[in-house]
Design an enzyme around this catalytic site. Structure first.
Site, PDB file in Angstrom:
ATOM      1  N   ARG A  56      11.089   3.962   3.754  1.00 41.65           N
ATOM      2  CA  ARG A  56      10.663   2.994   4.785  1.00 41.65           C
ATOM      3  C   ARG A  56      11.910   2.229   5.213  1.00 41.65           C
ATOM      4  O   ARG A  56      12.686   1.785   4.372  1.00 41.65           O
ATOM      5  CB  ARG A  56       9.617   2.026   4.237  1.00 41.65           C
ATOM      6  CG  ARG A  56       9.369   0.862   5.206  1.00 41.65           C
ATOM      7  CD  ARG A  56       8.167   0.056   4.864  1.00 41.65           C
ATOM      8  NE  ARG A  56       6.952   0.809   5.153  1.00 41.65           N
ATOM      9  CZ  ARG A  56       5.737   0.275   5.096  1.00 41.65           C
ATOM     10  NH1 ARG A  56       5.580  -0.996   4.767  1.00 41.65           N
ATOM     11  NH2 ARG A  56       4.680   0.997   5.362  1.00 41.65           N
TER      12      ARG A  56
ATOM     13  N   LYS B 102      25.706  -5.312  -0.730  1.00 42.41           N
ATOM     14  CA  LYS B 102      27.183  -5.412  -0.807  1.00 42.41           C
ATOM     15  C   LYS B 102      27.837  -4.636   0.331  1.00 42.41           C
ATOM     16  O   LYS B 102      29.043  -4.442   0.342  1.00 42.41           O
ATOM     17  CB  LYS B 102      27.668  -4.848  -2.151  1.00 42.41           C
ATOM     18  CG  LYS B 102      27.102  -5.566  -3.360  1.00 42.41           C
ATOM     19  CD  LYS B 102      27.547  -4.851  -4.644  1.00 42.41           C
ATOM     20  CE  LYS B 102      26.737  -5.328  -5.828  1.00 42.41           C
ATOM     21  NZ  LYS B 102      26.853  -4.410  -6.980  1.00 42.41           N
TER      22      LYS B 102
ATOM     23  N   ARG C 130       0.802  -1.215   0.000  1.00 40.43           N
ATOM     24  CA  ARG C 130       0.000   0.000   0.000  1.00 40.43           C
ATOM     25  C   ARG C 130       0.841   1.275   0.000  1.00 40.43           C
ATOM     26  O   ARG C 130       0.655   2.163  -0.839  1.00 40.43           O
ATOM     27  CB  ARG C 130      -0.930   0.047   1.234  1.00 40.43           C
ATOM     28  CG  ARG C 130      -2.192  -0.750   1.118  1.00 40.43           C
ATOM     29  CD  ARG C 130      -2.557  -1.336   2.473  1.00 40.43           C
ATOM     30  NE  ARG C 130      -1.561  -2.339   2.772  1.00 40.43           N
ATOM     31  CZ  ARG C 130      -1.689  -3.615   2.419  1.00 40.43           C
ATOM     32  NH1 ARG C 130      -2.786  -4.033   1.883  1.00 40.43           N
ATOM     33  NH2 ARG C 130      -0.722  -4.486   2.652  1.00 40.43           N
ATOM     34  N   THR C 131       1.748   1.398   0.965  1.00 41.05           N
ATOM     35  CA  THR C 131       2.465   2.665   1.138  1.00 41.05           C
ATOM     36  C   THR C 131       3.324   2.973  -0.091  1.00 41.05           C
ATOM     37  O   THR C 131       3.339   4.101  -0.586  1.00 41.05           O
ATOM     38  CB  THR C 131       3.343   2.591   2.406  1.00 41.05           C
ATOM     39  OG1 THR C 131       2.531   2.082   3.476  1.00 41.05           O
ATOM     40  CG2 THR C 131       3.892   3.941   2.787  1.00 41.05           C
TER      41      THR C 131
END
Ligand code: CP
Length: 312
Positions: free
Chosen positions: A109, A87, A59-60
């Site tokens: 996020r 890495k 959703r976000t």
């Protein structure tokens, strides 16, 4: 033009009530725009936005991307699992390399609480927190409060319950800040093991009795059980959790009143909500998702206005 008091969206904690009202008023306009046959406006034509997701999202991530595209921004997407983070590149190096490509806004996020604040202090860009670990999820709280307001009218004096895994929930903390700021009464409900100690200090009620909480409230936000953040057993079994804290048609019928039902998603069907309840007429779960685009358009539009970038 009226402006936000902040240069980044790091958490509801940093906003004022006037900021939230400005975001809601701006979202009203964008909601009207995205319901037109032509859903796009040229407002952010010269702006580039990077969506950095170090944790999974449906959703976000899609809602921010769509909001950016509806505002005509250029958009790049980054998913940590397919990047050079694997890495060993640091967060600051990663973001500074992305910013070197002339990016104006970063939506991020991240699993670590405080990651968005850390970034805002260490790189030169506008930062929007799309969820930082168990800390805050400000755009979710804004779309939740906006959706409740749309359904119930003003939030002042309304009784809103938040049920479930409060301990691991960034949605709960951001909702508490937003709802209290807008004058609502808030009660938390869940097993004691999933309620943070001293949370009453935020001015909320606490109950372990779901039926009492449902009888009390005008709207209930049913939170997801965040199994991925649990390093211990916080309740004996999922079945027992669902029996005590899951919502089904029988429990809702027993309270003899109508309440508005929210869930931030993704739903564990049969745990927090049975399907008959999740898909019932009082559930505004898909309205939350629809409103999320307008709210995120408002957030981005208002923050970009503070960057003072000359328009062409
Ligand atoms: N509500 C929410 O944050 O959902 P996603 O994890 O799918 O973005």
């Amino acid at each position: 033009m009226e402006q936000l008091s902040v240069d980044h969206l790091l958490g509801i904690k940093y906003l004022s009530e006037a900021d939230i009202q400005l975001i809601f008023n701006t979202a009203d306009h964008f909601k009207e725009v995205i319901n037109r046959p032509i859903k796009k406006v040229p407002s952010l034509r010269d702006i580039t936005i990077a969506n950095l997701f170090f944790e999974n999202s449906t959703r976000t991530k899609l809602s921010f991307e769509l909001a950016e595209k509806r505002l005509s921004a250029d958009v790049i997407n980054f998913s940590a699992s397919q990047s050079s983070v694997k890495k060993g590149e640091t967060l600051i190096d990663t973001v500074n390399n992305i910013l070197a490509m002339k990016v104006d806004v970063v939506v991020m996020r991240h699993p670590n609480p405080g990651a968005a604040l850390f970034l805002s202090k260490n790189v030169d860009a506008c930062i929007i927190n799309a969820g930082d670990g168990t800390h805050e999820h400000p755009s979710q709280a804004l779309l939740d409060a906006y959706s409740i307001k749309e359904k119930l009218g003003e939030l002042k004096g309304k009784k809103i319950a938040i049920v479930g895994d409060i301990l691991h929930s960034r949605v709960a903390l951001s909702n508490i800040y937003a709802l209290k700021m807008l004058g609502a009464q808030v009660q938390l409900c869940g097993p004691k093991s999933l309620i943070p100690k001293h949370i009453e200090a935020l001015g909320v009620g606490v109950s372990t009795d779901l039926i009492q909480t449902l009888k009390w409230c005008d709207a209930v936000n049913m939170l997801r059980v965040q199994n991925e953040r649990m390093d211990l057993n916080y309740f004996p079994s999922t079945r027992e959790y669902a029996q005590l804290y899951g919502l089904n048609a029988k429990k809702l019928g027993s309270i003899k009143k109508e309440i508005v039902l929210l869930h931030p998603g993704p739903i564990n069907r049969g745990v927090e909500l049975t399907s008959d309840v999740a898909d019932s007429k009082n559930a505004i779960i898909l309205d939350q998702v629809e409103n999320g685009v307008a709210i995120r358009m408002a957030i981005i539009y208002l923050l970009v206005a503070k960057l003072n970038i000359p328009s062409t």
